[in-house]
Design a protein around this motif. Sequence first.
Motif, PDB file in Angstrom:
ATOM      1  N   MET A 172     -23.094   1.817  -6.721  1.00 19.12           N
ATOM      2  CA  MET A 172     -23.509   1.526  -8.095  1.00 19.12           C
ATOM      3  C   MET A 172     -23.849   0.035  -8.254  1.00 19.12           C
ATOM      4  SD  MET A 172     -21.319   1.900 -11.625  1.00 19.12           S
ATOM      5  CE  MET A 172     -20.285   0.511 -11.181  1.00 19.12           C
ATOM      6  N   ILE A 173     -22.980  -0.835  -7.746  1.00 21.89           N
ATOM      7  CA  ILE A 173     -23.220  -2.273  -7.876  1.00 21.89           C
ATOM      8  C   ILE A 173     -24.492  -2.695  -7.162  1.00 21.89           C
ATOM      9  CG2 ILE A 173     -22.313  -4.552  -7.219  1.00 21.89           C
ATOM     10  CD1 ILE A 173     -20.874  -3.452  -9.572  1.00 21.89           C
ATOM     11  N   ARG A 174     -24.858  -1.981  -6.091  1.00 25.35           N
ATOM     12  CA  ARG A 174     -26.045  -2.349  -5.319  1.00 25.35           C
ATOM     13  C   ARG A 174     -27.342  -2.077  -6.079  1.00 25.35           C
ATOM     14  NH1 ARG A 174     -25.526  -2.645   0.461  1.00 25.35           N
ATOM     15  NH2 ARG A 174     -27.741  -2.154   0.608  1.00 25.35           N
ATOM     16  N   THR A 175     -27.269  -1.312  -7.169  1.00 22.64           N
ATOM     17  CA  THR A 175     -28.466  -1.094  -7.982  1.00 22.64           C
ATOM     18  C   THR A 175     -28.997  -2.446  -8.457  1.00 22.64           C
ATOM     19  OG1 THR A 175     -27.519   0.993  -8.747  1.00 22.64           O
ATOM     20  CG2 THR A 175     -29.388   0.118  -9.989  1.00 22.64           C
ATOM     21  N   ARG A 176     -30.280  -2.691  -8.297  1.00 21.82           N
ATOM     22  CA  ARG A 176     -30.863  -4.024  -8.488  1.00 21.82           C
ATOM     23  C   ARG A 176     -30.492  -4.652  -9.825  1.00 21.82           C
ATOM     24  NH1 ARG A 176     -32.357  -7.985  -5.490  1.00 21.82           N
ATOM     25  NH2 ARG A 176     -33.111  -6.398  -4.060  1.00 21.82           N
ATOM     26  N   TRP A 177     -30.701  -3.937 -10.909  1.00 27.78           N
ATOM     27  CA  TRP A 177     -30.457  -4.570 -12.212  1.00 27.78           C
ATOM     28  C   TRP A 177     -28.974  -4.804 -12.469  1.00 27.78           C
ATOM     29  CZ3 TRP A 177     -27.717  -2.265 -16.188  1.00 27.78           C
ATOM     30  CH2 TRP A 177     -27.458  -0.901 -16.055  1.00 27.78           C
ATOM     31  N   ILE A 178     -28.102  -3.940 -11.901  1.00 28.06           N
ATOM     32  CA  ILE A 178     -26.658  -4.147 -12.059  1.00 28.06           C
ATOM     33  C   ILE A 178     -26.197  -5.310 -11.182  1.00 28.06           C
ATOM     34  CG2 ILE A 178     -24.381  -3.128 -11.687  1.00 28.06           C
ATOM     35  CD1 ILE A 178     -25.517  -0.439 -12.413  1.00 28.06           C
ATOM     36  N   LEU A 179     -26.751  -5.414  -9.962  1.00 31.52           N
ATOM     37  CA  LEU A 179     -26.331  -6.449  -9.013  1.00 31.52           C
ATOM     38  C   LEU A 179     -26.468  -7.840  -9.614  1.00 31.52           C
ATOM     39  CD1 LEU A 179     -25.467  -6.939  -5.999  1.00 31.52           C
ATOM     40  CD2 LEU A 179     -27.898  -7.291  -5.532  1.00 31.52           C
ATOM     41  N   GLU A 180     -27.625  -8.158 -10.129  1.00 31.59           N
ATOM     42  CA  GLU A 180     -27.844  -9.507 -10.667  1.00 31.59           C
ATOM     43  C   GLU A 180     -27.028  -9.735 -11.937  1.00 31.59           C
ATOM     44  OE1 GLU A 180     -29.249 -12.935 -12.613  1.00 31.59           O
ATOM     45  OE2 GLU A 180     -29.375 -10.896 -13.471  1.00 31.59           O
ATOM     46  N   LYS A 181     -26.955  -8.725 -12.777  1.00 29.98           N
ATOM     47  CA  LYS A 181     -26.262  -8.864 -14.052  1.00 29.98           C
ATOM     48  C   LYS A 181     -24.746  -9.007 -13.840  1.00 29.98           C
ATOM     49  CE  LYS A 181     -26.262  -8.421 -18.670  1.00 29.98           C
ATOM     50  NZ  LYS A 181     -26.990  -9.344 -19.566  1.00 29.98           N
ATOM     51  N   ALA A 182     -24.165  -8.136 -12.977  1.00 36.17           N
ATOM     52  CA  ALA A 182     -22.714  -8.093 -12.821  1.00 36.17           C
ATOM     53  C   ALA A 182     -22.194  -9.195 -11.910  1.00 36.17           C
ATOM     54  CB  ALA A 182     -22.290  -6.730 -12.279  1.00 36.17           C
ATOM     55  N   CYS A 183     -22.981  -9.593 -10.895  1.00 35.87           N
ATOM     56  CA  CYS A 183     -22.483 -10.525  -9.893  1.00 35.87           C
ATOM     57  C   CYS A 183     -22.875 -11.968 -10.147  1.00 35.87           C
ATOM     58  CB  CYS A 183     -22.971 -10.113  -8.501  1.00 35.87           C
ATOM     59  SG  CYS A 183     -22.356  -8.509  -7.967  1.00 35.87           S
ATOM     60  N   VAL A 184     -24.035 -12.206 -10.757  1.00 35.84           N
ATOM     61  CA  VAL A 184     -24.540 -13.577 -10.893  1.00 35.84           C
ATOM     62  C   VAL A 184     -24.597 -14.009 -12.355  1.00 35.84           C
ATOM     63  CG1 VAL A 184     -26.437 -15.168 -10.355  1.00 35.84           C
ATOM     64  CG2 VAL A 184     -25.895 -13.277  -8.781  1.00 35.84           C
ATOM     65  N   ALA A 185     -25.314 -13.271 -13.159  1.00 34.75           N
ATOM     66  CA  ALA A 185     -25.514 -13.699 -14.547  1.00 34.75           C
ATOM     67  C   ALA A 185     -24.209 -13.731 -15.328  1.00 34.75           C
ATOM     68  CB  ALA A 185     -26.524 -12.771 -15.232  1.00 34.75           C
ATOM     69  N   THR A 186     -23.296 -12.845 -14.986  1.00 31.87           N
ATOM     70  CA  THR A 186     -22.001 -12.793 -15.668  1.00 31.87           C
ATOM     71  C   THR A 186     -20.887 -12.731 -14.618  1.00 31.87           C
ATOM     72  OG1 THR A 186     -21.818 -10.367 -15.740  1.00 31.87           O
ATOM     73  CG2 THR A 186     -23.115 -11.430 -17.495  1.00 31.87           C
ATOM     74  N   PRO A 187     -19.653 -13.021 -15.010  1.00 32.06           N
ATOM     75  CA  PRO A 187     -18.525 -12.911 -14.062  1.00 32.06           C
ATOM     76  C   PRO A 187     -17.932 -11.506 -14.005  1.00 32.06           C
ATOM     77  CG  PRO A 187     -17.761 -13.919 -16.091  1.00 32.06           C
ATOM     78  CD  PRO A 187     -19.250 -13.682 -16.283  1.00 32.06           C
TER      79      PRO A 187
END
Length: 856
Positions: free
Chosen positions: A166-181
């Motif tokens: 699930m986390i590897r999904t492109r839009w989730i990856l950037e949002k969950a890992c980089v843009a937010t903590p």
Amino acid sequence: MTAGPTSPATLPPAGLAGLEPQWSRLVKTPGLNGVGRTWHVLDNQVVDATLTLLCVHGNPTWSYLWRDLIALAPSSVRVVAIDQLDMGYSERTGTTRRFEQRIEDLCALTDELDLAGPVVTVGHDWGGPISLGWAERHRSQMAGIVLMNTAVHQPAGSPAPGLIRMIRTRWILEKACVATPTFIRGTMALARPRLDRPIRKAYEAPYRSADRRTAIATFVEDIPLREDHPSRRALDEVAADLDQLAKVPALLLWGPSDPVFSDLYLSDLASRLPGSEIHRFSGSGHLVPEDADVASAVHAWVAQLEHPVAPAAPPSDREPLWAALDRRAANNDVAIVEMGSSGVEASVTFAELDADVRRLAAGLADLGVAKGDRVALLVPPGIDLAASIYACWRMGAVVVVADAGLGARGMGQALASANPAYLIGIPRALAAARTLRWPGVRISTTPLGPARARLLDVRATLDDLRRRGERRPAPPTPTSLDEAAIGFTSGATGPAKGVAYRHHQLQAQRDALVDLYDIRPGDSLVAAFGPFALFGPMMGLPSVVPDMEVTSPGSLTASALAEAVQAVRGTLVFAAPAAMSNIAMTAGEMSPDQAVAMQGVRLLVSAGAPVPAAVLGAVGELMPDAEPHTPYGMTEVLLVADISLNEIEVAGPGNGACVGNPVQGVEVAISALDSEGKATGPLTGDSGVVGEVCIRAAHMREGYDKLWVTQHAASQPAGWHRSGDVGHLDDAGRLWIEGRMQHIVTTSTGPVTPVGIELAVSALPEVAHTAAVGVGPAGTQQLVIVVVPVAGRRFPGLADEHLTDTVRGQVGPADVAAVLTAPSLPVDKRHNSKIDRSRIARWAGRVLAGGRMGRI
């Protein structure tokens, strides 16, 4: 994911919980990739260390994960905990560093640190395969490997963890890992129990802005879920080369409640690192270094590496577990009888049982069961259980016995821990296995229709195995040194533990039982306590289990017991303590013929928990020629001491329950309690010393399954078993049990043990049952007595003034803070008699603090 911006390495800010500033240093690797890279490293900088721990974190943590390892390190052990590049407080390189590059990074760093001498690598999450990659390139330095909740390979036939996909999904990856903590906070939320706020903030500290979190995303992206992933080849090479580390000692510390790295990955690693020690921290999850005391575990294991214990002497030669069946292979006498509500429902002769065992052993081998494979048995006592167990033993499989008394949840935890390759069960158990996803290829005890077999995912039935076994030669038999069984403790004093036995230990257990009670060929066994049902075939005796609810020993009536005695002309009766009370109460229901049959019993044994002398005597009266005995033992050492009813009466009252003298071949010593109630004293056989009961015997367990920490603690000094019971020896060499170590009441004036107090209070005519517990902080606990009045009590409450004064007067010098009453006391499921003092103490503490009375 594109690489993030660059920024230099820095030291952590002051004041992070548990982190000492003097541990932090910056180390530059000038030649890495042709440019210098600077790392933040935690290092206790021990000079002339005898050994170094090289600790590698995963994603999204940092070297802070290993702070306890540094804080608890012995003076001779160096601990180096790195922040991987682009992580923690190390340099943000502006590059995407894949798996193989990270191994090269680590090699460059250790070269710069001039890491000489023996090294133990310690890895968690992604730090696991990176540390293994380093180990494979530094084999000559490797002294040990420690891994925690990690993986090097996706086991065949299993999908990658859903959370990672699930986390590897492109839009989730950037949002969950980089843009937010979100990713790091989600990881912290996996801790069990919840982390304190200062620790959560410390983990988040290096990742406060998006430009410092880019590597969190690239780490997730670097997980090779596809064959064509850039890091797939390098990870596969690390996994394939683990055989080069096969002789390096390994310790796998695992949090089984991990939604990412489940026990599936633990099994895979254990198969790639044969001989590795394992500890599953029950209730812990992904952040096992935070959930459990892994630092103490690692240092204890490392100390064992530096000071190995000499191997035990080889065991004495004994007959195999099936020898008695071999001797009676042509005998048509009844071997096992199954009872039901209408009397005898099935039976098998020794000749039939021996032939069945041989067929099933060959059939299991034909199915694919190999020597050393674990086979779980979810079968009630009877013919099928006996045939299955002895077939497994005869062909070298390891039986896993987790009785139904553990309940569905306890059974699931036990089977997840043991991880059997095969599971033999009745249809109801197989349905539970399918629904609850218990491991193991399923084998049914009874024939099933095609639709039901598909529904339960059953591979074969026992009848199928019998047919297959008829046309196959007998498989080779195991040696006495091979593993034989994993049996689980009752869970009465904590999570059920898997206890491992080798063949020679079970052989010694059988011989000790025969010698103690002078068991002879003419005897026959009535096993009114499940664990003893298997000893009939082992001793070559006809045996029967009475008609009773196996998970509720208290359901056994005197007439049902007598009917079983009649069925095999029983001379030996083994019964659970809970069964004894109901037998005594229902004695009037026996018919005259049944009463006559009971006169043939020569030995009455009740084991599993203390049995009041009055109850033992009352049941003994039903068997006028029987000598009542109550042995003391445990799952880890079945027989430790033994006492007869007459010897109980001679011993009289004392501080605890007298369990008699140690049986022949058993050594008992006491490790004295200190003022805090801990057993810190050297072993002694002196009388009057109160402390933990320690045991040494040929029939003692091999160890605990996947519980290295528990096993290490229980095996001090080497060759002994620390029972967890507290007691003392008297002048006559008799052992008195005063309770469990964990139930000692630690008052401001010293430790108080509960059993002597409970026996004294239970002697009052108005009291049916008693529990003595401690309430409050350790060292200042208050003694609280909870009683079940003979007159009954509908709801729990405070005892009246008369009962309170009477109880205090009976206790003697101990200062009783309060006396409470209850309708009943909680007991364990297996024996129906071991009081759950921990649960009672929590309830009493809540009540005395002003909380709702409620039920215990």
